[in-house]
Write an enzyme that holds these catalytic residues in place. Structure first.
Site, PDB file in Angstrom:
ATOM      1  N   CYS A   1       0.809  -1.232   0.000  1.00 26.93           N
ATOM      2  CA  CYS A   1       0.000   0.000   0.000  1.00 26.93           C
ATOM      3  C   CYS A   1       0.837   1.276   0.000  1.00 26.93           C
ATOM      4  O   CYS A   1       0.282   2.377  -0.117  1.00 26.93           O
ATOM      5  CB  CYS A   1      -0.949   0.010   1.196  1.00 26.93           C
ATOM      6  SG  CYS A   1      -1.886  -1.511   1.374  1.00 26.93           S
TER       7      CYS A   1
ATOM      8  N   HIS B   1      -4.136   7.478   6.184  1.00 28.30           N
ATOM      9  CA  HIS B   1      -4.176   6.198   5.481  1.00 28.30           C
ATOM     10  C   HIS B   1      -5.571   5.592   5.620  1.00 28.30           C
ATOM     11  O   HIS B   1      -6.138   5.117   4.647  1.00 28.30           O
ATOM     12  CB  HIS B   1      -3.106   5.257   6.036  1.00 28.30           C
ATOM     13  CG  HIS B   1      -2.974   3.978   5.292  1.00 28.30           C
ATOM     14  ND1 HIS B   1      -2.689   3.926   3.946  1.00 28.30           N
ATOM     15  CD2 HIS B   1      -3.116   2.684   5.703  1.00 28.30           C
ATOM     16  CE1 HIS B   1      -2.636   2.654   3.557  1.00 28.30           C
ATOM     17  NE2 HIS B   1      -2.900   1.891   4.594  1.00 28.30           N
TER      18      HIS B   1
ATOM     19  N   HIS C   1      -9.862   1.479  -1.448  1.00 26.70           N
ATOM     20  CA  HIS C   1      -8.427   1.316  -1.221  1.00 26.70           C
ATOM     21  C   HIS C   1      -7.781   0.836  -2.514  1.00 26.70           C
ATOM     22  O   HIS C   1      -7.985  -0.301  -2.941  1.00 26.70           O
ATOM     23  CB  HIS C   1      -8.199   0.307  -0.104  1.00 26.70           C
ATOM     24  CG  HIS C   1      -6.795   0.291   0.425  1.00 26.70           C
ATOM     25  ND1 HIS C   1      -5.731   0.883  -0.232  1.00 26.70           N
ATOM     26  CD2 HIS C   1      -6.265  -0.246   1.555  1.00 26.70           C
ATOM     27  CE1 HIS C   1      -4.632   0.716   0.464  1.00 26.70           C
ATOM     28  NE2 HIS C   1      -4.921   0.027   1.552  1.00 26.70           N
TER      29      HIS C   1
END
Length: 407
Positions: free
Chosen positions: A162, A301, A336
């Site tokens: 990520c 995040h 995401h």
């Protein structure tokens, strides 16, 4: 005195829209791109929420050329074209040997890989696509972009879960500061909404089920009822230039990329670590020669996992003080994007800086973590032109913080 690095172009392609302005509008309006995807009962894939790109990709491209691309590569091309055009650059740079590409992706050609395995496992005589290898390789999108724009100084391809695209952007910043290049096309792309990938994420227990009230609200970062992440797909691109290069050609800066911090937890493959996140944020502040009080907003995040959001909120409170900085998590709306998430969220943060308004953290119904962080809720909030931070924290323990400030 080191040359500043400016952002002169933005591009985006995701479930919220096909350009950076439309995406920023959607974030301000709280419009979700999350929809219920059909699943595949024959293979045990129940319907699942995800933020998918629903428009055609590469439609104007000849089929023979389009065949060279995995889906995430086509998204990369679209986002890069927008950023390159906004920066006012020619089709190919004047000095290719001074231009670089830095790109991130988590799983690269995930869809092409599944297509290949499906062919192999379901047909007696499989016919594997001849371009499978070049579609699947993690540097595929970066290579396509380097060829298209003749970026010959360097090609940096990052696959660091990520944090991939955020790290690509940060390392490109260092590349420009070092003098090895004076312009860089940076960002990331990801497309993994195939059934094999979905089953893998679901097996980890981190994917949110469809929200019982509203599927579009299945991703609820920092909410007490958060139940996991929602996958998204797309790409985001930025053009970085040294300030001296941009001035020579009369380019208009959108923001300065002022700081980059990167740390590694070295503790656990999937559990976030407070100390590592703090090291990354403090490193970014030190790199930009800023103090915590100089930062007016953090694009968190914020994946909507139980432990991840709690650790991140604790870190933000420790660094900036309890409710000391405005915070929101845009993954609630665009999902995401894994390796491309950092790039898309940085584009969103640049847009917030330009507009003087930060987007709200959507779908928050009740939040105990709101006692630790100043969670932006109910609509966009006006901010003063101060420094803004964007955070990306990854499986494997990589943490990246990027800092922007106005020019």
């Amino acid at each position: 005195m080191r040359d500043a690095v400016w952002i002169t172009g933005l591009g985006a392609c995701c479930a919220l829209g096909q350009d950076a302005e439309t995406v920023a509008d959607a974030l301000e309006q709280g419009r979700s791109g999350v929809r219920l995807q059909p699943g595949d009962a024959a293979h045990g894939v129940a319907p699942f929420p995800a933020a998918a790109v629903e428009t055609a990709l590469g439609a104007a491209m000849p089929p023979a050329q389009r065949n060279l691309y995995d889906r995430h590569g086509l998204m990369a091309l679209q986002a890069a074209d927008e950023a390159w055009t906004q920066a006012g650059l020619p089709a190919q740079v004047e000095h290719p040997e001074r231009a670089a590409c830095a790109w991130g992706t988590g799983l690269g050609g995930s869809n092409s890989l599944q297509q290949s395995y499906t062919e192999m496992l379901t047909r007696e005589t499989p016919r594997i696509h001849p371009y499978t290898v070049i579609r699947v390789m993690s540097n595929s999108a970066a290579a396509h972009l380097a060829i298209r724009y003749q970026l010959q100084a360097a090609m940096l391809a990052f696959s660091n879960a990520c944090a991939s695209s955020a790290q690509a952007i940060g390392e490109a910043l260092l590349l420009l500061r070092s003098g090895r290049a004076e312009i860089a096309l940076v960002g990331g792309s990801e497309s993994m909404l195939n059934h094999g990938s979905v089953l893998a994420w679901r097996a980890m227990g981190v994917m949110a089920p469809p929200d019982a009230q509203d599927v579009a609200q299945s991703c609820r970062p920092f909410d007490d009822g958060r139940s996991g992440l929602v996958l998204g797909e797309g790409a985001a691109a930025l053009v970085l230039e040294t300030a001296s290069h941009a001035r020579r050609r009369g380019a208009r800066p959108l923001a300065e990329l002022a700081g980059y911090g990167h740390s590694v937890d070295a503790v656990h493959l999937s559990r976030p670590e407070l100390a590592g996140q703090l090291r990354a944020m403090r490193a970014a502040l030190a790199d930009a020669q800023l103090n915590p009080a100089d930062v007016g907003y953090v694009n968190a995040h914020g994946t909507a996992t139980e432990v991840g959001d709690a650790v991140e909120a604790q870190g933000l409170a420790e660094l900036f003080g309890v409710r000391g900085v405005a915070v929101s998590a845009t993954k609630a709306l665009h999902g995401h994007l894994i390796g491309a998430g950092g790039a898309l969220e940085l584009v969103a943060t640049v847009q917030a800086l330009r507009r003087g308004r930060v987007p709200a953290s959507a779908h928050v119904r009740k939040s105990q973590l709101g006692e630790l962080i100043d969670l932006v809720q109910g609509g966009p909030r006006e901010i003063a032109p101060r420094a803004l931070m964007s955070n990306s924290f990854a499986f494997g323990g990589s943490n990246v913080s990027l800092l922007l400030r106005p020019v």
